[in-house]
Scaffold this active site. Structure first.
Site, PDB file in Angstrom:
ATOM      1  CD  GLU A 220      -2.837  -1.155   2.388  1.00  0.00           C
ATOM      2  OE1 GLU A 220      -3.901  -0.515   2.287  1.00  0.00           O
ATOM      3  OE2 GLU A 220      -2.506  -1.776   3.422  1.00  0.00           O
ATOM      4  NE  ARG A 317       9.709  10.202  15.994  1.00  0.00           N
ATOM      5  CZ  ARG A 317      10.938  10.608  15.627  1.00  0.00           C
ATOM      6  NH1 ARG A 317      11.759  11.111  16.528  1.00  0.00           N
ATOM      7  NH2 ARG A 317      11.320  10.490  14.376  1.00  0.00           N
TER       8      ARG A 317
END
Length: 343
Positions: A220, A317
């Site tokens: 995708e 993160r």
């Protein structure tokens, strides 16, 4: 004598007689000595890498030569082509070298899309300079300097000439549709892409030439030139993988097996097996990554390139500190089996 490849097909010429593209329905990799020997007298092949323009009578003779060597598919095509007014070409490549003609370049791109060779398995140096921009239309490829006249001619004949794209590379599906794939938007997969069996390329997915998937994958995002995605790995929506063109950087960026590149993530170094890059995280080779132990304690800081090809890693993160962290991917992501089962 062993040869690298050969193919017989049709071509398109511009008004000056130059071949601007070529279609090879049944390219052959590592043809047998018997096949090369059967074709040699028809075109007086002397060895090396050669492109031969074929007339209808020669096509009939080639059909017999292909039959003699047991190549039924090319024999059938040669017989059909004998009654065609379209230019015909036979390409024989003794060795895998930098392509020297448009026909050679198109043969190599089709070797990739036919899954006869994997990305980085061919010498493609200089192919950008060799090919030139073409208008790919509903009436076939048209050399750009001739497009305006063809558009006027079409309009005055009551037709509309639709230009699908202007590019050096056409869409793959105009030349080959590999078995066992789904491609939602065919214009987003270029000729020269290697689409493995079981792959789905969704509407926003993109696969460049000399790049692709090994087998089962959901694409995708963007697979750039030079990138290979391993079996069972998915590229999430809006995600991007940095590519390397022939003659470019020495590091080949790839994704191993059963890994996940999250939505809108980015990858600039080789990822191993069973790895996950969280959504929205872009990690390049020089990105500083904080390594965590099993208890979540910081161990050291390394550059991402030092983790190239290592498996079972999760990149994320830290939402508080903003640091990019890496820890063991204890539970490899279970990819969408329902979607994959319908490939």
């Amino acid at each position: 004598m062993a040869s690298f490849s050969l193919a017989f097909g049709s071509a398109t010429k511009n008004s000056s007689g130059k071949i601007i593209e070529a279609f090879f329905p049944n390219p052959v990799l590592s043809p047998s000595a018997d096949l090369v020997a059967a074709l040699t007298p028809v075109v007086e092949y002397q060895g090396g890498n050669e492109v031969f323009e074929i007339n209808s009578e020669q096509s009939k003779v080639l059909a017999g030569a292909f039959n003699q060597a047991g190549d039924e598919k090319n024999a059938k095509f040669a017989q059909q082509a004998a009654s065609s007014a379209q230019p015909l070409v036979l390409v024989i490549l003794a060795t895998d070298e930098k392509p020297a003609s448009v026909a050679e370049g198109f043969l190599k791109l089709q070797l990739l899309s036919h899954r006869l060779v994997k990305p980085h398995g061919l010498v493609l140096d200089g192919i950008f300079g060799l090919l030139h921009n073409i208008a790919w239309t509903n009436e076939g490829p048209i050399d750009l300097p001739e497009l305006a006249d063809r558009q006027i001619e079409a309009r005055l004949s009551g037709r509309t000439l639709t230009v699908n794209c202007v590019d050096k590379f056409p869409k793959m599906t105009d030349y080959v549709v590999p078995s066992g794939v789904r491609i939602a938007h065919t214009a987003r997969v270029r000729l020269g892409a290697h689409i493995g069996e079981g792959t789905t390329v969704m509407h926003e997915g993109f696969v460049n030439f000399n790049a692709g998937t090994e087998a089962v994958s959901m694409v995708e995002g963007r697979i750039s030139a030079g990138v290979m995605v391993g079996n069972g790995s998915d590229v999430g929506g809006g995600a991007s993988i940095m590519g390397t063109l022939s003659g470019g950087g020495s590091v080949v960026v790839s994704i191993g097996e059963n890994s996940l590149l999250g939505a809108n993530a980015g990858l600039g170094f080789p990822l191993g097996d069973r790895c996950t890059l969280e959504s929205g995280l872009y990690v390049t080779a020089g990105t500083k990554v904080t390594m965590l132990d099993a208890s979540g304690n910081e161990v050291e800081v390394v550059k991402a390139r030092e983790l190239s090809g290592k498996s079972d890693l999760l990149f994320r993160r830290n939402s508080v500190t903003g640091k990019i962290e890496c820890l063991t991917n204890k539970s490899a992501v279970e990819l969408n089996s329902e979607l994959h089962s319908n490939n």
